[in-house]
Design a protein around this motif. Sequence first.
Motif, PDB file in Angstrom:
ATOM      1  N   PHE A  96       0.827  -1.199   0.000  1.00 51.98           N
ATOM      2  CA  PHE A  96       0.000   0.000   0.000  1.00 51.98           C
ATOM      3  C   PHE A  96       0.864   1.253   0.000  1.00 51.98           C
ATOM      4  CE2 PHE A  96      -2.404  -3.406   1.991  1.00 51.98           C
ATOM      5  CZ  PHE A  96      -3.600  -3.350   1.293  1.00 51.98           C
ATOM      6  N   ASP A  97       0.453   2.257  -0.788  1.00 50.85           N
ATOM      7  CA  ASP A  97       1.149   3.538  -0.817  1.00 50.85           C
ATOM      8  C   ASP A  97       0.866   4.341   0.446  1.00 50.85           C
ATOM      9  OD1 ASP A  97       2.153   2.956  -3.298  1.00 50.85           O
ATOM     10  OD2 ASP A  97       0.615   4.078  -4.382  1.00 50.85           O
ATOM     11  N   LYS A  98      -0.358   4.252   0.939  1.00 50.67           N
ATOM     12  CA  LYS A  98      -0.686   4.917   2.192  1.00 50.67           C
ATOM     13  C   LYS A  98      -1.253   3.867   3.142  1.00 50.67           C
ATOM     14  CE  LYS A  98      -5.298   6.518   1.089  1.00 50.67           C
ATOM     15  NZ  LYS A  98      -6.288   7.511   1.326  1.00 50.67           N
ATOM     16  N   PRO A  99      -1.094   4.092   4.445  1.00 46.18           N
ATOM     17  CA  PRO A  99      -1.462   3.064   5.427  1.00 46.18           C
ATOM     18  C   PRO A  99      -2.932   2.645   5.357  1.00 46.18           C
ATOM     19  CG  PRO A  99      -0.261   4.870   6.461  1.00 46.18           C
ATOM     20  CD  PRO A  99      -0.559   5.296   5.057  1.00 46.18           C
ATOM     21  N   VAL A 100      -3.182   1.436   5.799  1.00 44.78           N
ATOM     22  CA  VAL A 100      -4.542   0.910   5.875  1.00 44.78           C
ATOM     23  C   VAL A 100      -4.932   0.754   7.340  1.00 44.78           C
ATOM     24  CG1 VAL A 100      -4.529  -0.269   3.656  1.00 44.78           C
ATOM     25  CG2 VAL A 100      -3.737  -1.474   5.679  1.00 44.78           C
ATOM     26  N   LYS A 101      -6.230   0.946   7.597  1.00 43.65           N
ATOM     27  CA  LYS A 101      -6.752   0.789   8.944  1.00 43.65           C
ATOM     28  C   LYS A 101      -7.949  -0.145   8.877  1.00 43.65           C
ATOM     29  CE  LYS A 101      -8.568   3.339  12.901  1.00 43.65           C
ATOM     30  NZ  LYS A 101      -9.014   4.650  13.394  1.00 43.65           N
ATOM     31  N   CYS A 132       1.550  -5.863   6.745  1.00 39.59           N
ATOM     32  CA  CYS A 132       1.312  -4.897   5.662  1.00 39.59           C
ATOM     33  C   CYS A 132       1.465  -3.467   6.172  1.00 39.59           C
ATOM     34  CB  CYS A 132      -0.085  -5.086   5.076  1.00 39.59           C
ATOM     35  SG  CYS A 132      -0.251  -6.526   4.045  1.00 39.59           S
ATOM     36  N   ASP A 133       2.041  -3.312   7.344  1.00 41.01           N
ATOM     37  CA  ASP A 133       2.186  -2.001   7.991  1.00 41.01           C
ATOM     38  C   ASP A 133       0.846  -1.320   8.219  1.00 41.01           C
ATOM     39  OD1 ASP A 133       4.973  -2.187   8.206  1.00 41.01           O
ATOM     40  OD2 ASP A 133       5.233  -1.453   6.153  1.00 41.01           O
ATOM     41  N   GLY A 134      -0.176  -2.113   8.421  1.00 35.59           N
ATOM     42  CA  GLY A 134      -1.495  -1.571   8.695  1.00 35.59           C
ATOM     43  C   GLY A 134      -1.737  -1.436  10.186  1.00 35.59           C
ATOM     44  N   THR A 135      -2.814  -0.722  10.515  1.00 39.10           N
ATOM     45  CA  THR A 135      -3.237  -0.599  11.904  1.00 39.10           C
ATOM     46  C   THR A 135      -4.633  -1.197  12.035  1.00 39.10           C
ATOM     47  OG1 THR A 135      -4.176   1.605  11.535  1.00 39.10           O
ATOM     48  CG2 THR A 135      -1.876   1.498  12.276  1.00 39.10           C
ATOM     49  N   HIS A 136      -5.029  -1.433  13.278  1.00 38.88           N
ATOM     50  CA  HIS A 136      -6.331  -2.053  13.500  1.00 38.88           C
ATOM     51  C   HIS A 136      -6.902  -1.648  14.841  1.00 38.88           C
ATOM     52  CE1 HIS A 136      -4.371  -4.821  16.268  1.00 38.88           C
ATOM     53  NE2 HIS A 136      -3.421  -4.918  15.359  1.00 38.88           N
ATOM     54  N   ASP A 137      -8.209  -1.672  14.909  1.00 35.92           N
ATOM     55  CA  ASP A 137      -8.943  -1.577  16.160  1.00 35.92           C
ATOM     56  C   ASP A 137      -9.655  -2.909  16.324  1.00 35.92           C
ATOM     57  OD1 ASP A 137      -8.124   1.030  16.468  1.00 35.92           O
ATOM     58  OD2 ASP A 137     -10.080   1.924  16.050  1.00 35.92           O
ATOM     59  N   LEU A 138     -10.009  -3.219  17.545  1.00 35.70           N
ATOM     60  CA  LEU A 138     -10.678  -4.474  17.847  1.00 35.70           C
ATOM     61  C   LEU A 138     -11.921  -4.191  18.675  1.00 35.70           C
ATOM     62  CD1 LEU A 138     -10.630  -7.677  18.072  1.00 35.70           C
ATOM     63  CD2 LEU A 138      -9.401  -7.306  20.209  1.00 35.70           C
ATOM     64  N   ILE A 139     -13.042  -4.778  18.270  1.00 36.29           N
ATOM     65  CA  ILE A 139     -14.251  -4.716  19.091  1.00 36.29           C
ATOM     66  C   ILE A 139     -14.811  -6.120  19.228  1.00 36.29           C
ATOM     67  CG2 ILE A 139     -14.845  -2.328  18.543  1.00 36.29           C
ATOM     68  CD1 ILE A 139     -17.054  -3.525  16.676  1.00 36.29           C
TER      69      ILE A 139
END
Length: 184
Positions: free
Chosen positions: A16-21, A48-55
């Motif tokens: 990805f060119d810009k980060p993914v969430k 993939c250098d992404g970020t995440h939230d968890l619910i």
Amino acid sequence: MMAASVEHYTLERPTFDKPVKLLIVVAPYYKDIADQLIAGARAEIEACDGTHDLIEVPGALEVPTAIGIAERMSNFDGYVALGCIIRGETTHYDTVCNDSSRALSLLGLQGLCIGNGILTVENMLQAEARAQAAGQNKGGGAAAAALHLIALSRKWGAARKGVGFVPARDEYQIAADSKGPKNA
């Protein structure tokens, strides 16, 4: 033959060119299984250098609803649906499997990038084999599916900008301009 003994082709990890969430939505009814699915999903997103939230939600039927709410009210690029449904003695298993899967599919057809990692199994042994990161890693596979869909969405979404019909307000102006000056 068991699925674990069959060789499967895996797509290369997207870049990805810009980060993914991403939002990971889990129904932790079987907590040990859910924790393994989450670990696999997190590892894939972070690779993939992404970020995440968890619910967490009460059950598999609430996973699609939570994703729909998040899509309307937040800014995630994609979603990972996780949980485990083990066959019991009633038809409730069929209802939960079919309805949660159908709802996720409908959200996907609306354009949401969703990886479905809700396990539908006969027993706990099957669930453990599919959930373990060192095993079939279905949590990681669900995250990978969401990431691939995000990559496609970004690829095709950028090409679509500026393409389409002229907005109605501009059509009237174009028609008026083409007739020349009024009262000439």
